[in-house]
Design a protein around this motif. Sequence first.
Motif, mmCIF file in Angstrom:
data_model
loop_
_atom_site.group_PDB
_atom_site.id
_atom_site.type_symbol
_atom_site.label_atom_id
_atom_site.label_comp_id
_atom_site.label_asym_id
_atom_site.label_seq_id
_atom_site.Cartn_x
_atom_site.Cartn_y
_atom_site.Cartn_z
ATOM 1 N N ASN A 131 0.802 -1.229 0.000
ATOM 2 C CA ASN A 131 0.000 0.000 0.000
ATOM 3 C C ASN A 131 0.832 1.276 0.000
ATOM 4 O O ASN A 131 0.296 2.377 0.073
ATOM 5 C CB ASN A 131 -0.948 0.003 1.190
ATOM 6 N N GLY A 132 2.139 1.140 -0.069
ATOM 7 C CA GLY A 132 3.009 2.309 -0.124
ATOM 8 C C GLY A 132 3.553 2.755 1.215
ATOM 9 O O GLY A 132 4.343 3.715 1.269
ATOM 10 N N ASP A 133 3.149 2.091 2.303
ATOM 11 C CA ASP A 133 3.722 2.430 3.606
ATOM 12 C C ASP A 133 5.232 2.217 3.563
ATOM 13 O O ASP A 133 5.722 1.166 3.114
ATOM 14 C CB ASP A 133 3.123 1.561 4.709
ATOM 15 N N ILE A 134 5.975 3.210 4.054
ATOM 16 C CA ILE A 134 7.435 3.170 4.003
ATOM 17 C C ILE A 134 7.979 2.524 5.270
ATOM 18 O O ILE A 134 7.685 2.954 6.384
ATOM 19 C CB ILE A 134 8.009 4.590 3.845
ATOM 20 N N THR A 213 -0.058 1.773 -13.301
ATOM 21 C CA THR A 213 0.272 3.182 -13.507
ATOM 22 C C THR A 213 -0.418 4.006 -12.423
ATOM 23 O O THR A 213 -1.074 3.462 -11.536
ATOM 24 C CB THR A 213 -0.181 3.659 -14.895
ATOM 25 N N GLU A 214 -0.272 5.311 -12.501
ATOM 26 C CA GLU A 214 -0.922 6.158 -11.499
ATOM 27 C C GLU A 214 -2.443 6.080 -11.588
ATOM 28 O O GLU A 214 -3.138 6.340 -10.601
ATOM 29 C CB GLU A 214 -0.480 7.609 -11.680
ATOM 30 N N LYS A 215 -2.983 5.705 -12.756
ATOM 31 C CA LYS A 215 -4.427 5.742 -12.950
ATOM 32 C C LYS A 215 -5.071 4.396 -13.249
ATOM 33 O O LYS A 215 -6.300 4.266 -13.149
ATOM 34 C CB LYS A 215 -4.775 6.707 -14.085
ATOM 35 N N ARG A 231 -12.325 1.915 -10.983
ATOM 36 C CA ARG A 231 -13.331 0.900 -11.312
ATOM 37 C C ARG A 231 -13.133 -0.408 -10.545
ATOM 38 O O ARG A 231 -13.884 -1.361 -10.740
ATOM 39 C CB ARG A 231 -13.293 0.606 -12.818
ATOM 40 N N LEU A 232 -12.133 -0.457 -9.696
ATOM 41 C CA LEU A 232 -11.788 -1.719 -9.046
ATOM 42 C C LEU A 232 -12.883 -2.242 -8.114
ATOM 43 O O LEU A 232 -12.902 -3.429 -7.788
ATOM 44 C CB LEU A 232 -10.469 -1.566 -8.272
ATOM 45 N N TYR A 260 -3.868 1.083 -4.683
ATOM 46 C CA TYR A 260 -4.646 2.292 -4.930
ATOM 47 C C TYR A 260 -5.548 2.668 -3.760
ATOM 48 O O TYR A 260 -6.253 3.683 -3.823
ATOM 49 C CB TYR A 260 -5.512 2.097 -6.181
ATOM 50 N N GLY A 261 -5.554 1.847 -2.717
ATOM 51 C CA GLY A 261 -6.358 2.169 -1.527
ATOM 52 C C GLY A 261 -7.837 2.055 -1.756
ATOM 53 O O GLY A 261 -8.624 2.837 -1.223
#
Length: 263
Positions: A131-134, A213-215, A231-232, A260-261
């Motif tokens: 999820n991007g947690d560092i 990607t970012e989107k 749309r997920l 993407y959370g």
Amino acid sequence: MAVAIFLLVPGEFLLTRMRAGFASIEKATDEVRVTAESAMESAEKTARSLEDVRRTLLDRQRDEHESELDVYRDIVANLSRESLVRALRKATEEEVISAQGVRSPIWETPLHYRYVLGSEDRLEVRLEKDNGDILSSHPWEPGVAAEDFCQTLVQAVRDAGEDLGVGLNDPTHALQELSEMLVEVTRHRAQELMGHREKLKRIIELREGWYFTEKSMVRATDLQYVIGAKRLDEMDWEAHLLDKGWYEAPEAIQFARRLYGTN
């Protein structure tokens, strides 16, 4: 007898004139033929010259493209802080990767390296969760050798409790995958008419056979198949994609929701 001679003279004269006329016509015909052949030869030479120019131009374009790919290949062929910075800068400026950094999955773990290029070419590699947690951040300072910096990443994975053992904690594997991804994406984006430049734009990561990607997420083996991040939660994507025989898709969808959370 004199009359006969008189009659023969004009006939011989006429015959001579006719022969001269035929010779003149034949000469003119030859000149026309030579001129036509010369024009045709000139045209053929011009056509060959145009083909030579075309071939030269296209060869130059291919050479330029290969030079671009070499920037990314150098991550593997000549690993250093400078070669990684050069590749990340190029990929960021051309919007191949996200300006927030590009990630590579760490083999057989739930972790990822994120390569981040800051201002004045400040380079750091972060250890992240899905999820991007560092978990940790590691600047690569100028003058530090590649093997010494990679040892820092080895220790970071150990500290995170995800060390797989001798010979398996290898950050160079992630760097090689990053290099290969950048080369492959640049090839896909090489021609506008292929239609991939917008799809493969600002990439975060390649994982489970999908570009994220970012989107959106884009299937690596079918670049026409794109699922927008928004749309997920619209449907049961896992079942839908399994029906297509894409058996890696459920894991990719679950990963996308974490990234993407949208859980």
